[in-house]
Design an enzyme around this catalytic site. Structure first.
Site, short mmCIF file in Angstrom:
data_model
loop_
_atom_site.label_atom_id
_atom_site.label_comp_id
_atom_site.label_asym_id
_atom_site.label_seq_id
_atom_site.Cartn_x
_atom_site.Cartn_y
_atom_site.Cartn_z
N ARG A 215 -61.78 24.03 -88.08
CA ARG A 215 -60.82 23.29 -87.25
C ARG A 215 -60.35 22.03 -87.97
O ARG A 215 -61.13 21.38 -88.69
CB ARG A 215 -61.53 22.89 -85.95
CG ARG A 215 -60.67 22.19 -84.90
CD ARG A 215 -59.67 23.11 -84.31
NE ARG A 215 -59.15 22.60 -83.02
CZ ARG A 215 -58.01 22.99 -82.50
NH1 ARG A 215 -57.27 23.88 -83.13
NH2 ARG A 215 -57.60 22.52 -81.33
N THR B 252 -51.21 30.53 -82.04
CA THR B 252 -52.13 30.95 -83.08
C THR B 252 -51.83 32.38 -83.51
O THR B 252 -50.86 32.98 -83.10
CB THR B 252 -53.58 30.91 -82.56
OG1 THR B 252 -53.63 31.68 -81.36
CG2 THR B 252 -54.06 29.53 -82.26
N THR C 39 -54.60 29.12 -86.79
CA THR C 39 -53.51 28.44 -86.11
C THR C 39 -52.88 27.32 -86.93
O THR C 39 -53.54 26.73 -87.79
CB THR C 39 -54.03 27.83 -84.79
OG1 THR C 39 -52.97 27.19 -84.10
CG2 THR C 39 -55.14 26.82 -85.03
N SER D 41 -60.31 23.20 -78.64
CA SER D 41 -59.52 24.41 -78.80
C SER D 41 -59.88 25.41 -77.70
O SER D 41 -60.92 25.29 -77.05
CB SER D 41 -59.80 25.04 -80.17
OG SER D 41 -59.20 26.31 -80.28
N SER D 42 -59.01 26.39 -77.52
CA SER D 42 -59.31 27.52 -76.64
C SER D 42 -59.48 28.81 -77.43
O SER D 42 -59.67 29.87 -76.84
CB SER D 42 -58.19 27.71 -75.62
OG SER D 42 -58.10 26.61 -74.76
N GLY E 116 -52.40 32.15 -78.19
CA GLY E 116 -51.84 31.82 -76.88
C GLY E 116 -52.22 30.49 -76.32
O GLY E 116 -52.11 30.28 -75.10
#
Length: 593
Positions: free
Chosen positions: A125, A412, A430, A477-478, A499
């Site tokens: 990340r 992403t 992403t 983040s998801s 998404g």
């Protein structure tokens, strides 16, 4: 050998065949929307492509573009590992799906080692520069900036992590030489590839990318129109960048001319400059984290821990759904009601408790505790929506005075791979919003706008927000790269989606479709998207889910019919081999031998 499934508690540490425009079905009609969506979709809907179920006996790669998937399959054919294939796929995606991911962004990788029977996760990340402060996205009036004003320019760019993640994974699980994995993208960048219908459609809709001179020259005609479908794009600058990285390794990205180019691009924006330094790039490190694993009926499901909220939120949702007979309900309004209520509860906890674990003690074990989730499930009424859920009080949390925050998250790409040895990779990658910060480097790639995944507000009612901006911090983040194992500990499925915050319901929907409704992976990924992020209940426009609207409104749901542009890639292992599904909302394929 026993499976290794640790749970983190807290702390640190496209063209296999030519993609013909004729394959693109007419865009789904935009149903009349009852209200505007919660936030703009990460990437606009550009219609659907009819897909057939992918089949393979020995190995399989699924990605969002046929050229990328083919590059992965070719690496597998040469005896490469799942990680080798994922590296080749990612670098090709940088070219053919530039709006979604690339070496100017970040990624999370979940790896299955078949011989060791163990799951590992790597966190690539992006991080905030050391100069970043909590008020980064507040305007002169002290109010949050408009999203687009925050995104476009250098202010939103985080220190990229994707390339170091790929190198770290290759050092542990790679089989083929590093330069061989970069060769497909180098060749494609030099020889060129044709603009697909989806890329052309997104370029036509994009309002800010053309303001960057380098991006304008690459993607647009002199009159400002997007280059048409079928135009050959060549990127010699990116080819040169990859040749340097092939020879030197990832260090060539984090120091030297490429790093200097990144910093100059970020800090040189005329109206919205950033503050990234060469020291920020040099200091970047990939974090290995313990996977977050939990049970769903007979299945074991593993994913990425914080700073991603994906695995925790999905586990919470599935824990609520486990109290119901989802197989009996089947796809329909009743199941969508329970699914949406489970989403409300998960997103309420996510907004309060989830952030970078280096900056906050995240009560992971408490949030996925079975008794805690079952107590939350008791809040769901079979007859009426709760509207807005409040955060719970999970065990093992330290005393904290925090304010909840939704935050804005966007787009992403996802890669799923299984190799001939049975090793697997689920990697979600992403540059955040479509086309990231809209900044293109002289080195040939777009830069992320990942810092806008932080909360724009640093505090609420005098209480700090967990996901506020701080120097060196990774934004929440998801992303939810996910592995599923059967009752005997055998790998069963590799799943994930792009998404933004909708990734959580997209992946959870796919798991329910695979495990409860017994849909094959193509039907599961293509099945209508639906759910709630603790706001309105969203159901996908132009699909059979629209037929559930009246029944759900009768239960008190505030229903919004919207485009839900997932890009799910799923591979399922069977006694005969592998079945694969690539989301028809994007251009991908699932292929193998």
């Amino acid at each position: 050998m026993a499976m290794s499934f640790p749970v983190i508690l807290n702390g640190r540490g496209r063209k296999a065949l030519p993609l013909l425009a004729a394959l693109m079905l007419a865009a789904l009609p935009a149903a009349a929307q009852t209200q505007a969506p919660l936030a703009p979709a990460p990437e606009a809907a550009t219609g659907r492509i009819a897909k057939t179920l992918g089949t393979a006996q020995r190995y399989m790669a699924a990605a969002a573009n046929p050229l990328a998937a083919a590059a992965g399959r070719d690496i597998l054919r040469k005896g490469g590992s799942a990680v080798d294939a994922a590296i080749a796929i990612q670098l090709v995606l940088n070219l053919v799906e530039p709006q979604s991911s690339g070496i100017g962004g970040g990624a999370f990788l979940v790896h299955w080692d078949e011989a060791r029977k163990s799951v590992s996760t790597l966190d690539g990340r992006e991080t905030a520069p050391q100069a970043a402060r909590p008020n980064r996205f507040l305007g002169p009036d002290g109010k949050p900036m408009k999203f687009v004003d925050a995104v476009v320019g250098g202010r939103s760019v985080g220190v990229p992590g994707t390339l170091k993640l790929l190198e770290a994974a290759h050092q542990r699980w790679g089989k083929l030489p590093w330069p061989e994995l970069l060769a497909p993208a180098i060749k494609l960048a030099e020889d060129g590839f044709t603009i697909s219908p989806r890329l052309n459609g997104l370029l036509n809709l994009e309002k800010n990318l053309g303001k960057d001179p380098l991006a304008a020259a690459y993607f647009y005609e002199p009159d400002g129109q997007a280059k048409p479908v079928g135009t050959v794009l060549r990127n010699p600058a990116f080819a040169a960048t990859l040749r340097t990285i092939a020879a030197v390794g990832a260090d060539a990205f984090y120091a030297g001319p490429i790093a200097e180019d990144i910093v100059a691009t970020v800090t040189g924006h005329k109206t919205n400059p950033g503050d990234m330094t060469l020291a920020d790039l040099k200091a970047y490190e990939v974090e290995e984290r313990e996977p977050v694993c939990g049970q769903y009926r007979v299945w074991r499901i593993c994913g990425m821990g914080p700073p991603s909220s994906g695995a925790i939120a999905i586990q919470q949702m599935l824990g609520v759904l486990e109290t119901r007979d989802m197989a009996r309900m089947g796809p329909g309004a009743e199941g969508a009601h329970w699914f949406s209520e489970a989403g409300r509860l998960a997103f309420a906890d996510r907004g309060l408790y989830l952030a970078d674990p280096a900056f906050l003690s995240v009560p992971i074990s408490g949030l996925i505790d079975t008794d805690y989730i079952r107590s939350r499930a008791l809040l769901v009424s079979p007859d009426k929506s709760m509207g807005t859920a409040k955060p719970g009080d999970p065990p093992n949390k330290r005393a904290m005075l925090l304010a909840p925050s939704d935050g804005i998250e966007h787009g992403t790409s996802h890669i799923s791979v299984v190799d001939a040895n049975g090793d697997a990779v689920a990697m979600t990658t992403t540059i955040e919003d479509g086309f990231g910060s809209r900044l293109m480097t002289k080195s040939g790639f777009l830069l992320n706008n990942e810092l806008t995944d932080f909360s724009f507000l640093p505090e609420e009612d005098g209480k700090p927000i967990a996901n506020r901006v701080e120097p060196g911090k990774r934004p929440r983040s998801s992303m939810a790269p996910t592995l599923v194992f059967d009752a005997f500990g055998r790998l069963y499925a590799v799943v994930g989606s792009p998404g933004g915050s909708q990734i959580i319901p997209y992946v959870a929907k796919t798991l329910v479709a695979l495990l409860d409704w017994k849909l094959d992976p193509q039907r599961a990924v293509d099945f209508p998207n639906f759910g709630s992020r603790n706001g309105p209940t969203e159901i996908e426009a132009g699909t059979e889910a629209e037929g559930w609207k009246a029944a759900m409104e009768a239960k008190g749901h505030q229903v919004r019919v919207v485009d839900l542009t997932s890009g799910i890639q799923a591979i399922v292992k069977t006694p005969e081999g592998y079945l694969g599904g690539a989301d028809g909302r994007r251009e991908g394929v699932a292929i193998g031998d």
